[in-house]
Design a protein around this motif. Sequence first.
Motif, PDB file in Angstrom:
ATOM      1  N   LEU A 237       0.790  -0.560   0.043  1.00  9.67           N
ATOM      2  CA  LEU A 237       0.303   0.090  -0.170  1.00  9.67           C
ATOM      3  C   LEU A 237       0.501   0.941   0.137  1.00  9.67           C
ATOM      4  O   LEU A 237       1.477   1.154   0.410  1.00  9.67           O
ATOM      5  CB  LEU A 237      -0.981   0.056   1.089  1.00  9.67           C
TER       6      LEU A 237
ATOM      7  N   HIS B 153     -15.427 -15.493   5.853  1.00  7.18           N
ATOM      8  CA  HIS B 153     -15.725 -16.824   4.563  1.00  7.18           C
ATOM      9  C   HIS B 153     -15.555 -18.467   5.026  1.00  7.18           C
ATOM     10  O   HIS B 153     -16.251 -18.907   4.534  1.00  7.18           O
ATOM     11  CB  HIS B 153     -14.140 -16.784   3.926  1.00  7.18           C
TER      12      HIS B 153
ATOM     13  N   LYS C 251      -7.097 -21.819   1.913  1.00  2.00           N
ATOM     14  CA  LYS C 251      -5.866 -20.534   1.302  1.00  2.00           C
ATOM     15  C   LYS C 251      -6.890 -19.428   1.226  1.00  2.00           C
ATOM     16  O   LYS C 251      -6.888 -18.313   1.039  1.00  2.00           O
ATOM     17  CB  LYS C 251      -5.633 -21.091   0.198  1.00  2.00           C
ATOM     18  N   ARG C 252      -8.062 -19.708   0.546  1.00  3.32           N
ATOM     19  CA  ARG C 252      -8.788 -18.436  -0.366  1.00  3.32           C
ATOM     20  C   ARG C 252      -9.260 -17.311   1.316  1.00  3.32           C
ATOM     21  O   ARG C 252      -9.641 -16.483   1.072  1.00  3.32           O
ATOM     22  CB  ARG C 252     -10.719 -19.223  -0.400  1.00  3.32           C
TER      23      ARG C 252
ATOM     24  N   ILE D 129      -6.320 -15.119   1.652  1.00  2.00           N
ATOM     25  CA  ILE D 129      -6.716 -13.929   1.126  1.00  2.00           C
ATOM     26  C   ILE D 129      -8.057 -12.946   1.828  1.00  2.00           C
ATOM     27  O   ILE D 129      -7.391 -11.752   1.346  1.00  2.00           O
ATOM     28  CB  ILE D 129      -6.663 -13.954  -0.133  1.00  2.00           C
ATOM     29  N   VAL D 130      -8.941 -13.612   1.918  1.00  2.00           N
ATOM     30  CA  VAL D 130     -10.255 -12.288   1.888  1.00  2.00           C
ATOM     31  C   VAL D 130      -9.758 -11.726   3.473  1.00  2.00           C
ATOM     32  O   VAL D 130      -8.958 -11.065   3.176  1.00  2.00           O
ATOM     33  CB  VAL D 130     -11.588 -13.643   2.242  1.00  2.00           C
TER      34      VAL D 130
ATOM     35  N   LYS E 227     -19.799  -5.196  -1.678  1.00  2.00           N
ATOM     36  CA  LYS E 227     -19.032  -6.869  -2.287  1.00  2.00           C
ATOM     37  C   LYS E 227     -18.040  -6.184  -3.101  1.00  2.00           C
ATOM     38  O   LYS E 227     -17.290  -6.339  -3.139  1.00  2.00           O
ATOM     39  CB  LYS E 227     -20.094  -7.602  -2.581  1.00  2.00           C
TER      40      LYS E 227
ATOM     41  N   ASP F  38     -14.246  -8.355  -3.921  1.00  2.00           N
ATOM     42  CA  ASP F  38     -14.139  -8.453  -4.336  1.00  2.00           C
ATOM     43  C   ASP F  38     -13.185  -8.096  -5.713  1.00  2.00           C
ATOM     44  O   ASP F  38     -11.899  -8.609  -6.009  1.00  2.00           O
ATOM     45  CB  ASP F  38     -15.356  -8.969  -5.754  1.00  2.00           C
TER      46      ASP F  38
ATOM     47  N   ILE G  45      -9.621  -8.322  -3.818  1.00  2.00           N
ATOM     48  CA  ILE G  45      -9.721  -9.987  -4.290  1.00  2.00           C
ATOM     49  C   ILE G  45      -8.969  -9.826  -5.340  1.00  2.00           C
ATOM     50  O   ILE G  45      -7.827 -10.971  -5.599  1.00  2.00           O
ATOM     51  CB  ILE G  45     -10.467 -11.456  -3.400  1.00  2.00           C
TER      52      ILE G  45
ATOM     53  N   PHE H 148      -5.306  -9.010  -4.721  1.00  2.00           N
ATOM     54  CA  PHE H 148      -4.250 -10.173  -4.587  1.00  2.00           C
ATOM     55  C   PHE H 148      -3.809 -11.485  -5.307  1.00  2.00           C
ATOM     56  O   PHE H 148      -3.056 -12.609  -5.550  1.00  2.00           O
ATOM     57  CB  PHE H 148      -5.109 -10.329  -3.417  1.00  2.00           C
ATOM     58  N   LYS H 149      -5.290 -11.724  -6.527  1.00  2.00           N
ATOM     59  CA  LYS H 149      -4.953 -12.666  -6.858  1.00  2.00           C
ATOM     60  C   LYS H 149      -3.539 -12.619  -8.658  1.00  2.00           C
ATOM     61  O   LYS H 149      -2.407 -13.172  -8.739  1.00  2.00           O
ATOM     62  CB  LYS H 149      -5.750 -13.163  -8.105  1.00  2.00           C
ATOM     63  N   ASP H 150      -3.648 -11.297  -8.772  1.00  2.00           N
ATOM     64  CA  ASP H 150      -2.510 -10.531  -9.194  1.00  2.00           C
ATOM     65  C   ASP H 150      -1.433 -10.421  -8.955  1.00  2.00           C
ATOM     66  O   ASP H 150      -0.183 -10.627  -9.433  1.00  2.00           O
ATOM     67  CB  ASP H 150      -3.186  -9.312 -10.251  1.00  2.00           C
ATOM     68  N   LEU H 151      -1.301  -9.554  -7.792  1.00  2.00           N
ATOM     69  CA  LEU H 151      -0.100  -9.686  -6.936  1.00  2.00           C
ATOM     70  C   LEU H 151       0.863 -11.278  -7.263  1.00  2.00           C
ATOM     71  O   LEU H 151       2.250 -10.590  -6.921  1.00  2.00           O
ATOM     72  CB  LEU H 151      -0.911  -9.133  -5.905  1.00  2.00           C
TER      73      LEU H 151
ATOM     74  N   PHE I 298      -3.500 -20.063  -4.994  1.00  2.00           N
ATOM     75  CA  PHE I 298      -4.648 -20.901  -4.300  1.00  2.00           C
ATOM     76  C   PHE I 298      -6.085 -20.664  -6.148  1.00  2.00           C
ATOM     77  O   PHE I 298      -5.515 -19.988  -6.442  1.00  2.00           O
ATOM     78  CB  PHE I 298      -5.403 -19.646  -2.958  1.00  2.00           C
TER      79      PHE I 298
ATOM     80  N   PHE J  58      -9.940 -18.803  -7.170  1.00  2.00           N
ATOM     81  CA  PHE J  58     -10.410 -18.359  -5.888  1.00  2.00           C
ATOM     82  C   PHE J  58     -11.203 -17.677  -7.045  1.00  2.00           C
ATOM     83  O   PHE J  58     -11.574 -16.876  -8.203  1.00  2.00           O
ATOM     84  CB  PHE J  58      -9.767 -17.120  -5.336  1.00  2.00           C
TER      85      PHE J  58
END
Lengths: 307, 307
Positions: free
Chosen positions: A226, A246, A259-260, A263-264, A286, A290, A293, A296-299, B302, B304
């Motif tokens: 951040l 979650h 794991k999910r 991340i949440v 929401k 989303d 999240i 985080f996937k891209d990271l 993971f 998602f």
Amino acid sequence: MSLITVGTMAFDAIETPFGKIDKIVGGSAIYVAYAASNFVKPVQQISIVGYDFPEEEMEELRKRGVHLDGVEIIKDKKSFFWSGRYHEDMNSRDTLITDLNVLADFDPKIPDSYQGAEFLMLGNLMPKLQLNVIQELKKRPKFIVMDTMNFWMETAMHDLKIVLKYIDMLMLNDAEARQLTGQYSLVKAAKIILTLGPKFLIIKKGEHGALLFHNDEVFFAPALPLEDVFDPTGAGDTFAGGFIGHLAKTGDISFENMKRAIIVGSAMASFCVEKFGPTRLKEINKDDIDRRIQQFKDLVSFEFELV
Amino acid sequence: MSLITVGTMAFDAIETPFGKIDKIVGGSAIYVAYAASNFVKPVQQISIVGYDFPEEEMEELRKRGVHLDGVEIIKDKKSFFWSGRYHEDMNSRDTLITDLNVLADFDPKIPDSYQGAEFLMLGNLMPKLQLNVIQELKKRPKFIVMDTMNFWMETAMHDLKIVLKYIDMLMLNDAEARQLTGQYSLVKAAKIILTLGPKFLIIKKGEHGALLFHNDEVFFAPALPLEDVFDPTGAGDTFAGGFIGHLAKTGDISFENMKRAIIVGSAMASFCVEKFGPTRLKEINKDDIDRRIQQFKDLVSFEFELV
């Protein structure tokens, strides 16, 4: 699925390099509730407040599906108050004031309407009280997560080790994992903790992410890089709330789903630190979650075909 | 594709909480070469050593496809010597001795046989020397990575900022990124550094992993949680060697491929810290590396589905 959360509802005074606020709602159960209620309803809160705790805050929580039957209101005492100042690096802080007030009398009781909950989040509290909660439940929840802190390791280690035998997951930070085990290596510390009772362990590393351990498996979730961490207060509890929220939403306690969940939790914590106290948690919806999240996937996502 | 690496070849004396070694081969170019040669041949080394540098080490490097035409041997001087002691947490160390010896005379020259290399790894050196190397190359490499350190920010910032204009990627640690920019936030520091010349930036956070920045994109690679970090010496250079080795092997400098490269670098670094100096790097083979990369995949992967 329903979720019982036990913890503090309080007032905080916070000073960071970015600003200062003299009074804002806080406490572990507040952060857990604001985070978890995005995913599961009801969140069944167990806490204690004084005459000064604002009814508007209670109403705000109710609107989000948080049940407050388990929140005792003491008419002649003030709510728990904590005041702290963060250092330049935001990773360490000095506690300036701790006024227990109502918290000195806290003896958590489970309302009948809460019995049968599948998930239990035991916020950081005196271990004896955490154990009382577990023992007052007529049916053992499917999954019990417990938070704790260094103070209890110094003053109530015996009780703490008893509670560990009753829970499914311990959640603590890196310094606490080291203190609990006397091991500097977090991998070694984790191995020891997993022999003390819990089958799952999360070690929180603040801005450096979090590690999930189970048997010989390990999963790592980063914190989102951040521009500014404005106020870290409550980030750990918000993480816990997102995590167990979650799990409770899905009812799935497989390692893959954890794991999910982590991340949440990390996503929720990344919102928490953007403004003072739980302010930012009250603003998001929401779509915001989303999108976060997805960040985080891209990271961390990469494709690698080993040939 | 071929790779030129410029850096030190030296002797180190190392003391960690786990042990002590009085003399072991080290230096940035040694670690880069042992890591990168797993992926690309030739690795074309540019360095300087004294009469005392062991021929067996040279032979070991040659066997791995490392060219040494660019390694000057000074017959009447000793090799560069560094001695350091790590603190309990292994994240910080005290330098006990720095004997420049031959390094005081280092004036890197590019052998004709190295001309035309597509990749260049500029190890941590006086910025003026790094610039000389770039300017001696008849054809600009496809991709230039540069390492540096706080010492040059304190003594040669002007020169350092000039070199930054000539490179594609800067690689430094978190403390150095903060020192270079005066920004505590690594995200803010990264934004500033990306205006100074390099289009890509890697910030190494030691046991806390590494961040890759490019335009508005960011990727995070964790460090592998290890039971013991035996000796961190050379881990950063080994990371660099694995990173640029993978880029040179594939010839692909897309952001997607850099994600893979940073995982390769992290995997190589995770081996490096297992034994003193480059010892472990000499033992491992492709299967070991592939298994380690798979561990990294398992650590962060993971699934998602956002619904």
